[in-house]
Scaffold this motif. Structure first.
Motif, PDB file in Angstrom:
ATOM      1  N   ILE A  21      -9.980  11.624 -16.928  1.00 37.77           N
ATOM      2  CA  ILE A  21     -10.842  12.288 -17.244  1.00 37.77           C
ATOM      3  C   ILE A  21     -10.429  14.127 -17.317  1.00 37.77           C
ATOM      4  O   ILE A  21      -9.782  14.545 -17.185  1.00 37.77           O
ATOM      5  CB  ILE A  21     -11.412  12.221 -15.842  1.00 37.77           C
ATOM      6  CG1 ILE A  21     -11.909  11.392 -15.087  1.00 37.77           C
ATOM      7  CG2 ILE A  21     -12.887  13.568 -16.271  1.00 37.77           C
ATOM      8  CD1 ILE A  21     -11.400  10.333 -14.470  1.00 37.77           C
ATOM      9  N   PRO A  22     -10.345  14.717 -18.697  1.00 42.22           N
ATOM     10  CA  PRO A  22     -10.004  15.972 -18.539  1.00 42.22           C
ATOM     11  C   PRO A  22     -11.407  16.865 -17.957  1.00 42.22           C
ATOM     12  O   PRO A  22     -13.113  16.361 -17.564  1.00 42.22           O
ATOM     13  CB  PRO A  22     -10.429  16.025 -20.749  1.00 42.22           C
ATOM     14  CG  PRO A  22     -11.899  15.308 -20.621  1.00 42.22           C
ATOM     15  CD  PRO A  22     -11.811  14.101 -19.669  1.00 42.22           C
ATOM     16  N   TYR A  23     -10.626  18.320 -17.781  1.00 43.87           N
ATOM     17  CA  TYR A  23     -11.249  19.086 -17.201  1.00 43.87           C
ATOM     18  C   TYR A  23     -10.910  20.373 -17.593  1.00 43.87           C
ATOM     19  O   TYR A  23     -10.000  20.955 -18.241  1.00 43.87           O
ATOM     20  CB  TYR A  23     -10.695  18.968 -15.572  1.00 43.87           C
ATOM     21  CG  TYR A  23     -10.085  19.583 -15.486  1.00 43.87           C
ATOM     22  CD1 TYR A  23      -9.004  20.834 -15.015  1.00 43.87           C
ATOM     23  CD2 TYR A  23      -8.490  18.192 -15.406  1.00 43.87           C
ATOM     24  CE1 TYR A  23      -7.717  20.642 -15.336  1.00 43.87           C
ATOM     25  CE2 TYR A  23      -7.024  18.585 -14.916  1.00 43.87           C
ATOM     26  CZ  TYR A  23      -7.099  19.913 -14.768  1.00 43.87           C
ATOM     27  OH  TYR A  23      -5.685  20.387 -14.481  1.00 43.87           O
ATOM     28  N   ALA A  24     -11.235  21.566 -17.756  1.00 44.78           N
ATOM     29  CA  ALA A  24     -11.005  22.804 -18.425  1.00 44.78           C
ATOM     30  C   ALA A  24     -12.240  23.740 -17.750  1.00 44.78           C
ATOM     31  O   ALA A  24     -13.508  23.606 -16.915  1.00 44.78           O
ATOM     32  CB  ALA A  24     -11.833  22.354 -19.823  1.00 44.78           C
ATOM     33  N   GLY A  25     -11.496  24.846 -17.711  1.00 41.28           N
ATOM     34  CA  GLY A  25     -12.308  26.159 -16.638  1.00 41.28           C
ATOM     35  C   GLY A  25     -12.222  27.463 -17.236  1.00 41.28           C
ATOM     36  O   GLY A  25     -10.796  27.169 -18.011  1.00 41.28           O
ATOM     37  N   VAL A  26     -12.273  28.678 -17.221  1.00 41.57           N
ATOM     38  CA  VAL A  26     -11.978  29.439 -17.553  1.00 41.57           C
ATOM     39  C   VAL A  26     -11.790  30.634 -15.855  1.00 41.57           C
ATOM     40  O   VAL A  26     -12.339  31.046 -15.453  1.00 41.57           O
ATOM     41  CB  VAL A  26     -13.030  30.511 -18.431  1.00 41.57           C
ATOM     42  CG1 VAL A  26     -12.732  32.212 -18.582  1.00 41.57           C
ATOM     43  CG2 VAL A  26     -13.378  30.050 -19.661  1.00 41.57           C
ATOM     44  N   VAL A  27     -10.331  31.342 -15.876  1.00 41.66           N
ATOM     45  CA  VAL A  27     -10.375  32.176 -14.493  1.00 41.66           C
ATOM     46  C   VAL A  27     -11.165  33.801 -15.319  1.00 41.66           C
ATOM     47  O   VAL A  27     -10.507  34.247 -15.817  1.00 41.66           O
ATOM     48  CB  VAL A  27      -8.958  32.310 -14.976  1.00 41.66           C
ATOM     49  CG1 VAL A  27      -8.721  33.865 -13.422  1.00 41.66           C
ATOM     50  CG2 VAL A  27      -8.170  31.451 -14.653  1.00 41.66           C
ATOM     51  N   GLY A  28     -12.224  34.500 -14.735  1.00 42.11           N
ATOM     52  CA  GLY A  28     -13.119  35.397 -14.708  1.00 42.11           C
ATOM     53  C   GLY A  28     -14.034  35.353 -14.728  1.00 42.11           C
ATOM     54  O   GLY A  28     -14.361  34.214 -14.770  1.00 42.11           O
ATOM     55  N   ASP A  29     -14.327  36.230 -14.804  1.00 41.44           N
ATOM     56  CA  ASP A  29     -16.285  36.475 -14.843  1.00 41.44           C
ATOM     57  C   ASP A  29     -16.286  37.317 -15.845  1.00 41.44           C
ATOM     58  O   ASP A  29     -16.280  38.224 -16.668  1.00 41.44           O
ATOM     59  CB  ASP A  29     -16.045  37.817 -13.982  1.00 41.44           C
ATOM     60  CG  ASP A  29     -17.994  38.192 -13.706  1.00 41.44           C
ATOM     61  OD1 ASP A  29     -18.468  37.439 -14.349  1.00 41.44           O
ATOM     62  OD2 ASP A  29     -17.997  38.820 -12.771  1.00 41.44           O
ATOM     63  N   GLN A  30     -16.870  35.565 -16.880  1.00 43.16           N
ATOM     64  CA  GLN A  30     -17.212  36.648 -18.735  1.00 43.16           C
ATOM     65  C   GLN A  30     -18.357  37.577 -18.568  1.00 43.16           C
ATOM     66  O   GLN A  30     -18.748  37.899 -19.618  1.00 43.16           O
ATOM     67  CB  GLN A  30     -18.037  35.223 -19.041  1.00 43.16           C
ATOM     68  CG  GLN A  30     -17.367  33.786 -18.699  1.00 43.16           C
ATOM     69  CD  GLN A  30     -16.456  33.996 -20.197  1.00 43.16           C
ATOM     70  OE1 GLN A  30     -14.491  34.313 -19.102  1.00 43.16           O
ATOM     71  NE2 GLN A  30     -15.804  33.728 -21.177  1.00 43.16           N
TER      72      GLN A  30
END
Ligand SMILES: *[C@@H]1O[C@H](CO)[C@@H](O)[C@H](O)[C@H]1NC(C)=O
Ligand SMILES: *[C@@H]1O[C@H](CO)[C@@H](O)[C@H](O)[C@H]1NC(C)=O
Ligand SMILES: *[C@@H]1O[C@H](CO)[C@@H](O)[C@H](O)[C@H]1NC(C)=O
Ligand SMILES: *[C@@H]1O[C@H](CO)[C@@H](O)[C@H](O)[C@H]1NC(C)=O
Ligand SMILES: *[C@@H]1O[C@H](CO)[C@@H](O)[C@H](O)[C@H]1NC(C)=O
Length: 896
Positions: free
Chosen positions: A740-749
């Motif tokens: 199960i792939p997962y993904a995210g961004v560190v920070g506040d867009q």
């Protein structure tokens, strides 16, 4: 009067706009006929009622009563579950030479007023839910390599080994028979023997139609539909037979070739003429017609650079999916432009959003070198100038092997005359090198890449001699050889099957996700790099193309095999689009970042990984959801629940592992926040906590697993994009691992800047590429509406990051906001390094707020001093929060 067209590609906003003041995107190349002239005054009106026929009649009567002299042409009626509406052209000619809006209201102000009255009437009719402008869509820009020799065993370049399609054909005897795939594309040469040789009942290509006609998008902007989806466009039109290639990938069949589902039935809805553009309304029409025909699957290899999921087409696609028809769409070919390079409608939630992985094998053009038994691979320029002649190879620069080889005439040796010249790429365009060498008498150019093992495809515009590309490695070998003595190169059109150095990794062109709303896209991958398939016979019958246009139909064919396996068995519950996508994701195989870097590729590029059809069809355990987006760290939902169901008949057991991928470093720096194009990669990894480390599950049972993410602890200003694969490692032999792939961004867009490169700014030029004066904060711009010599104020914008909305308040001298300068700029793509940005010209009119549709009612401002704001909503910002805006205020504009 022009259609407001801030978004020329697919993301149609739901607001209509009519304005002399228009914002034009210069994102990528825009076709010669601009949106405004192409699709002027065409709209789709979506009714709120349940009977479009009655609503259309009511609306027509109402408009007839009030505007009997005006020409209003009703087009396609959409009257079914998914869309109640009608397309309408206002001010079109009645009949061929009938009156147009132009002749009825020749005065511009009069026309404007008339248009507003019409829209006011429509919006107040109580019949209408949405008015969508119809926007143009560019055709796919695909390169084709036509197969020149036919002594190649097509099986040697088949991608079916990589995707397990061969096992499904052989071991499961499943070739997709009885399943119908509807393709939305450029038409098809169904007379091709591998595509059944005919059209209609009893043939492979059984359904579909031509919605546009040959001339649409080139000499004509009026669709001339007929019932025959044949693509007979000649090579001279620039047509490459895209739809025929796509169709062969899904269901082509001959002695030497098998598509993914070679016995499936096809439908072709032709939406491109021989020209290169169409409109989203035509595609929408095609989707609905394919749905009405009852196809089992819809495959779309079309899109435009824009990561916002909102559009009229996207919403209809979502409705089609909710009715149980899987829609498979290419994610885009802009991977070289870094992160967030996806396309619309490819990012539509619920759609199969398909990335591309390179084939392991490909058909290479080869040449030989005198005195050596080795052959080398080359690629013709795009477009091909001519066949490159054989001849002696000499250095094309006195110090060959430098970036600036042959960029100046003075460094070119005189012995290039009558010979082939060798140079490295760099510093100046290929055309310039070629033409400097042509000037010195060279008969052809061999240009080598500055890195890598793959033959370079040089793109040229006006090269005067044939140009071919070779890899860096080959270039170095040739440099060495010419230093040792005279060498002859022999080009005789020979082709052979070679191993691709980038095989089984994500194609360089494959767009990188996620969507601008952090939606997980791409969500699956197919083989799209170097795919051999059918071409229209007059274009050569067989050829290789590369693109997510090729990987999407591969996945559509895989879904056909899936449906064949389960639909007949009456297993409707596991034949729903969402379940099928999850099952393909669960058993996809992950590819390495590169063949030299064994780290796993990021899910932002490969989605769940390369489809493994045999496993997806034969493995019974299933995990839902099929992927997780952790969003940015402000909007993060740290904990998600995975549901594992054992649909099989034996006990399964797994161990849970977090298998991290490479991370993406999206930006060049933390001040300009311009994207790295192409993206750069790192090793920042998230930790995942599992509620259980091991699972044992009996047949027929389900279990919930909660997963909690701890994003990598790094400077949030870098906006690092992390990801990986939650792996259920099977502890029994007969059961496969599930990922199960997962993904995210560190920070506040929201903290990212929207505007870039000193924009917005005010100028009196409309061409952002030429040099132009820029008004400073304290300068006054004078605009005299009465003078022919006075140019109107023009605003230039480049967007470092995407924005959902830019407001354009007009302030009078006392600082009071009297209305908006432009109707609305919605769902804007970021400006890439290859694009110029957006330019908007203000005509001195403003739009007061008007009902909830924000209908335009432009009024000329009184003579006086004004300032215009351009207030961009921050990425993922809240429209109701004033702090979530990036504001800019123009210098004073004095309107006379
Ligand atoms: C991420 O958060 C934003 C802001 O709340 C939201 O609009 C968006 O839908 C979220 N995306 C996903 C995939 O959850
Ligand atoms: C991680 O994924 C790669 C690629 O699929 C695989 O080779 C490797 O075995 C996986 N590692 C673990 C611990 O699951
Ligand atoms: C634009 O403005 C500059 C500076 O005021 C002026 O010199 C120039 O002539 C203007 N250009 C045109 C085409 O009017
Ligand atoms: C603009 O005008 C303001 C107020 O008169 C002044 O303080 C400022 O220095 C001026 N800026 C420029 C760039 O001339
Ligand atoms: C402005 O241009 C229009 C159209 O070219 C012309 O008819 C008109 O006379 C011009 N007006 C002036 C003041 O030059």
């Amino acid at each position: 009067m022009r259609l407001f067209n801030s978004i020329l590609l697919l993301a149609a906003s739901s607001f209509i706009g009519l304005s002399n003041a228009s914002f034009v995107t210069q994102q990528h190349t825009v076709s010669s006929h601009s949106a405004s002239s192409a699709l002027n005054n065409n709209y789709i009106i979506e009714f709120s009622g349940s009977n479009a026929e009655t609503d259309k009649k009511k609306l027509a009567d109402l408009l007839q009563d009030k505007f009997s002299d005006t020409s209003l042409t009703f087009g396609r009626l959409f009257n079914h579950d998914l869309m109640k509406g009608v397309s309408i052209q206002i001010g079109s000619s009645k009949g061929k030479d009938g009156p147009s809006l132009q002749s009825i209201a020749s005065d511009e102000e009069e026309q404007q007023k008339l248009m507003n009255d019409i829209f006011k009437t429509i919006s107040e009719s109580g019949l209408v839910k949405n008015i969508y402008p119809i926007v143009p869509v560019q055709g796919p820009n695909t390169q084709v390599k036509v197969l020149s020799e036919n002594n190649i065993d097509f099986g040697d370049v088949s991608p079916h080994l990589q995707t397990q399609v061969d096992r499904v054909h052989k071991e499961l005897k499943n070739t997709g028979e009885g399943i119908t795939v509807g393709i939305i594309d450029s038409g098809i040469d169904y007379t091709h023997p591998a595509l059944g040789g005919g059209f209609g009942e009893g043939y492979k290509v059984r359904y579909g139609k031509d919605l546009v006609g040959d001339n649409y998008g080139s000499t004509s902007l009026v669709p001339q539909p007929d019932d025959d989806p044949m693509d007979s466009c000649a090579a001279s039109t620039g047509s490459v037979g895209h739809g025929t290639h796509v169709a062969g990938i899904i269901a082509g069949k001959s002695d030497n070739f098998a598509g993914v589902a070679p016995d499936a039935t096809l439908g072709m809805w032709r939406v491109f003429g021989c020209g290169s553009s169409t409109s989203d309304a035509v595609i929408l029409d095609a989707v609905l017609d394919a749905y009405d025909t009852g196809v089992d699957i819809i495959s779309i290899s079309i899109g435009g650079f824009n990561g916002w999921p909102e559009s009229s087409l996207g919403s209809v696609i979502q409705r089609v999916i909710s009715k149980g028809v899987p829609v498979i769409i290419s994610v885009g070919n802009d991977g070289r432009l870094g992160a967030f390079s996806t396309s619309s409608p490819g990012i539509t939630p619920g759609a199969f959003s398909v990335a591309s992985i390179d084939n392991n094998k490909y058909i290479a053009s080869i040449f030989s070198v005198s005195g050596s038994s080795e052959t080398y691979v080359y690629a013709d320029s795009e477009p091909k100038v001519d066949d490159i002649p054989s001849g002696q190879l000499v250095a094309g620069d006195k110090s060959v092997g430098g970036d600036s080889d042959a960029c100046t005439a003075s460094t070119i040796p005189s012995d290039v005359k009558g010979n082939l010249a060798l140079v490295q790429r760099g510093t100046c365009p290929f055309d310039e090198k070629a033409n400097n060498l042509a000037q010195a008498g060279a008969i052809g150019l061999v240009v080598f890449d500055s890195a890598g093992e793959v033959a370079l495809t040089p793109s040229v515009i006006n090269a005067k001699i044939p140009v071919v590309g070779v890899s860096h490695e080959t270039g170095l070998a040739l440099v060495k050889a010419i230093k040792q003595g005279d060498i002859q190169l022999t080009f005789n059109g020979k082709e052979e099957v070679r191993t691709l150095p980038t095989g089984n990794t994500v194609s360089v062109f494959s767009s990188i996700g996620p969507s601008y709303e952090m939606g997980f896209a791409p969500n699956i991958a197919g083989i799209g790099g170097y795919v051999l398939s059918t071409l229209p016979q007059q274009l050569g019958s067989w050829g290789t193309m590369s693109g997510t246009s090729m990987s999407a139909p591969g996945v559509a064919g895989s879904v056909a095999l899936y449906l064949k396996q389960f639909k007949d068995a009456g297993k409707d519950d596991i034949s729903k689009p969402a379940y099928i996508l999850e099952q393909l994701q669960n058993y996809a195989s992950q590819v390495a970042h590169t063949n030299k870097n064994p780290k796993i590729e990021t899910p932002f590029s490969q989605g769940a990984g390369l489809v493994q059809v045999y496993d997806a069809l034969t493995q019974a355990p299933h995990v839902s959801p099929g992927h997780i987006s952790f969003n940015d760290t402000i909007n993060i939902e740290k904990t998600h629940t995975l549901k594992l169901t054992n649909n099989g008949d034996s006990i399964v057991s797994y161990q849970l592992v977090n298998n991290v991928s490479v991370s993406i470093e999206p930006y060049q720096d933390t001040t300009s926040y311009l994207f790295n194009e192409p993206a750069e990669f790192g090793t920042d990894a998230a930790k995942i906590r599992f509620s259980k480390k091991t699972i044992k599950l009996s047949p027929g049972k389900s279990v919930d697993i909660t997963v909690t993410v701890i994003p990598p602890s790094i400077d949030p200003k870098l906006h690092i994009m992390y990801g990986g694969f939650i792996t259920l490692k099977s502890q029994t032999k007969q059961t496969k691992d599930i990922t199960i792939p997962y993904a995210g961004v560190v920070g506040d867009q929201r903290e990212l800047p929207i505007y870039s490169n000193g924009t917005p700014h005010l100028t009196n030029a409309t061409n952002p590429l030429s040099s132009y004066p820029i008004w400073g904060t304290n300068d006054t711009f004078v605009y005299d509406r009465k003078s022919n010599d006075s140019l109107p104020p023009t605003f230039m914008i480049r967007l470092a990051n995407p924005t959902r909305h830019i407001a354009s308040p007009v302030y009078n001298e006392r600082g009071r906001r009297i209305g908006d300068a432009f109707v609305s700029l919605e769902y804007m793509a970021r400006t890439t390094s290859t694009a110029s940005g957006y330019a908007g010209t203000w005509d001195g009119k403003y739009y007061p707020y008007f009902f909830n549709l924000r209908m335009p009612l432009p009024l000329p401002v009184l003579p006086g001093k004004y300032q215009i704001g351009l207030d961009a909503l921050k990425w993922l910002g809240d429209d109701d929060n004033e702090n979530d805006r990036e504001k800019w205020l123009s210098p004073v504009i004095q309107v006379k």
